[in-house]
Design a protein around this motif. Structure first.
Motif, mmCIF file in Angstrom:
data_model
loop_
_atom_site.group_PDB
_atom_site.id
_atom_site.type_symbol
_atom_site.label_atom_id
_atom_site.label_comp_id
_atom_site.label_asym_id
_atom_site.label_seq_id
_atom_site.Cartn_x
_atom_site.Cartn_y
_atom_site.Cartn_z
ATOM 1 N N UNK A 21 0.827 -1.206 0.000
ATOM 2 C CA UNK A 21 0.000 0.000 0.000
ATOM 3 C C UNK A 21 0.861 1.256 0.000
ATOM 4 N N UNK A 22 1.867 1.317 0.860
ATOM 5 C CA UNK A 22 2.715 2.502 0.933
ATOM 6 C C UNK A 22 3.513 2.704 -0.360
ATOM 7 N N UNK A 23 3.929 1.621 -0.995
ATOM 8 C CA UNK A 23 4.600 1.718 -2.296
ATOM 9 C C UNK A 23 3.639 2.281 -3.330
ATOM 10 N N UNK A 24 2.408 1.770 -3.343
ATOM 11 C CA UNK A 24 1.381 2.245 -4.258
ATOM 12 C C UNK A 24 1.129 3.737 -4.034
ATOM 13 N N UNK A 25 1.053 4.148 -2.777
ATOM 14 C CA UNK A 25 0.811 5.548 -2.436
ATOM 15 C C UNK A 25 1.966 6.438 -2.910
ATOM 16 N N UNK A 26 3.196 5.985 -2.711
ATOM 17 C CA UNK A 26 4.366 6.760 -3.144
ATOM 18 C C UNK A 26 4.395 6.899 -4.663
ATOM 19 N N UNK A 27 4.128 5.804 -5.370
ATOM 20 C CA UNK A 27 4.095 5.846 -6.833
ATOM 21 C C UNK A 27 2.991 6.796 -7.304
ATOM 22 N N UNK A 59 -5.864 17.737 -16.073
ATOM 23 C CA UNK A 59 -4.793 17.666 -15.083
ATOM 24 C C UNK A 59 -5.259 16.932 -13.829
ATOM 25 N N UNK A 60 -6.466 17.208 -13.396
ATOM 26 C CA UNK A 60 -6.982 16.622 -12.157
ATOM 27 C C UNK A 60 -7.535 15.204 -12.328
ATOM 28 N N UNK A 61 -7.819 14.795 -13.554
ATOM 29 C CA UNK A 61 -8.451 13.493 -13.787
ATOM 30 C C UNK A 61 -7.611 12.328 -13.260
ATOM 31 N N UNK A 62 -6.312 12.364 -13.519
ATOM 32 C CA UNK A 62 -5.481 11.233 -13.055
ATOM 33 C C UNK A 62 -5.424 11.195 -11.532
ATOM 34 N N UNK A 63 -5.386 12.384 -10.890
ATOM 35 C CA UNK A 63 -5.407 12.420 -9.422
ATOM 36 C C UNK A 63 -6.710 11.812 -8.903
ATOM 37 N N UNK A 66 -7.100 7.767 -10.093
ATOM 38 C CA UNK A 66 -6.131 6.955 -9.369
ATOM 39 C C UNK A 66 -6.353 7.100 -7.862
ATOM 40 N N UNK A 67 -6.815 8.264 -7.428
ATOM 41 C CA UNK A 67 -7.138 8.471 -6.016
ATOM 42 C C UNK A 67 -8.237 7.542 -5.537
ATOM 43 N N UNK A 68 -9.225 7.290 -6.390
ATOM 44 C CA UNK A 68 -10.272 6.316 -6.042
ATOM 45 C C UNK A 68 -9.682 4.921 -5.881
ATOM 46 N N UNK A 69 -8.764 4.569 -6.754
ATOM 47 C CA UNK A 69 -8.105 3.260 -6.649
ATOM 48 C C UNK A 69 -7.302 3.181 -5.350
ATOM 49 N N UNK A 70 -6.611 4.256 -5.007
ATOM 50 C CA UNK A 70 -5.855 4.307 -3.742
ATOM 51 C C UNK A 70 -6.806 4.157 -2.559
ATOM 52 N N UNK A 71 -7.966 4.815 -2.623
ATOM 53 C CA UNK A 71 -8.947 4.725 -1.531
ATOM 54 C C UNK A 71 -9.448 3.288 -1.372
ATOM 55 N N UNK A 72 -9.698 2.607 -2.475
ATOM 56 C CA UNK A 72 -10.129 1.202 -2.419
ATOM 57 C C UNK A 72 -9.019 0.336 -1.829
ATOM 58 N N UNK A 73 -7.787 0.591 -2.268
ATOM 59 C CA UNK A 73 -6.646 -0.160 -1.736
ATOM 60 C C UNK A 73 -6.508 0.077 -0.232
ATOM 61 N N UNK A 74 -6.645 1.334 0.186
ATOM 62 C CA UNK A 74 -6.551 1.659 1.617
ATOM 63 C C UNK A 74 -7.649 0.960 2.403
ATOM 64 N N UNK A 75 -8.858 0.947 1.853
ATOM 65 C CA UNK A 75 -9.959 0.258 2.522
ATOM 66 C C UNK A 75 -9.664 -1.229 2.668
ATOM 67 N N UNK A 76 -9.104 -1.839 1.628
ATOM 68 C CA UNK A 76 -8.805 -3.273 1.709
ATOM 69 C C UNK A 76 -7.729 -3.572 2.748
ATOM 70 N N UNK A 77 -6.809 -2.622 2.965
ATOM 71 C CA UNK A 77 -5.728 -2.833 3.925
ATOM 72 C C UNK A 77 -6.157 -2.476 5.345
#
Length: 108
Positions: A21-27, A59-63, A66-77
């Protein structure tokens, strides 16, 4: 002895999930910062103001996406273990093993 191995395995699994998760967040931050910098420089070079280039949807679309994907990943962890329990995987494995045992017992 077996309990120690099991506890170690659980702890190691949690650490691996956190590390991923932290690697994903840093990337996420590194890549999106690069994308934003390139889009802002490109936008300002083509006549947009900094604010127009920075706050544009492209410009904001990727944030956002991908931010939604990060949120799902965070929820799973972090969130899912709170809901289903830390031992959910082991209970499911035991359930499936018991079902398989019962199924095999019927047909022997």
């Amino acid at each position: 002895m077996d309990t120690n191995k099991s506890n170690f395995r659980k702890a190691k699994n949690k650490v691996e999930k956190l590390k991923r998760f932290y690697t994903h967040l840093a990337v996420y931050f590194i890549i999106n910062s690069i994308i934003t910098s390139v889009k802002v420089m490109s936008g300002t070079n083509s006549g947009e103001t900094f604010e127009e280039a920075f706050f544009s949807f492209s410009t904001m679309a990727s944030w956002l996406v991908w931010g939604l994907v990060i949120a799902i990943h965070a929820f799973s962890v972090f969130g899912l273990p709170l809901i289903v329990g830390d031992d959910w995987e082991e209970r499911k494995i035991q359930q499936f093993m018991n079902e398989e045992f019962e199924h095999n017992k019927k047909y022997k």
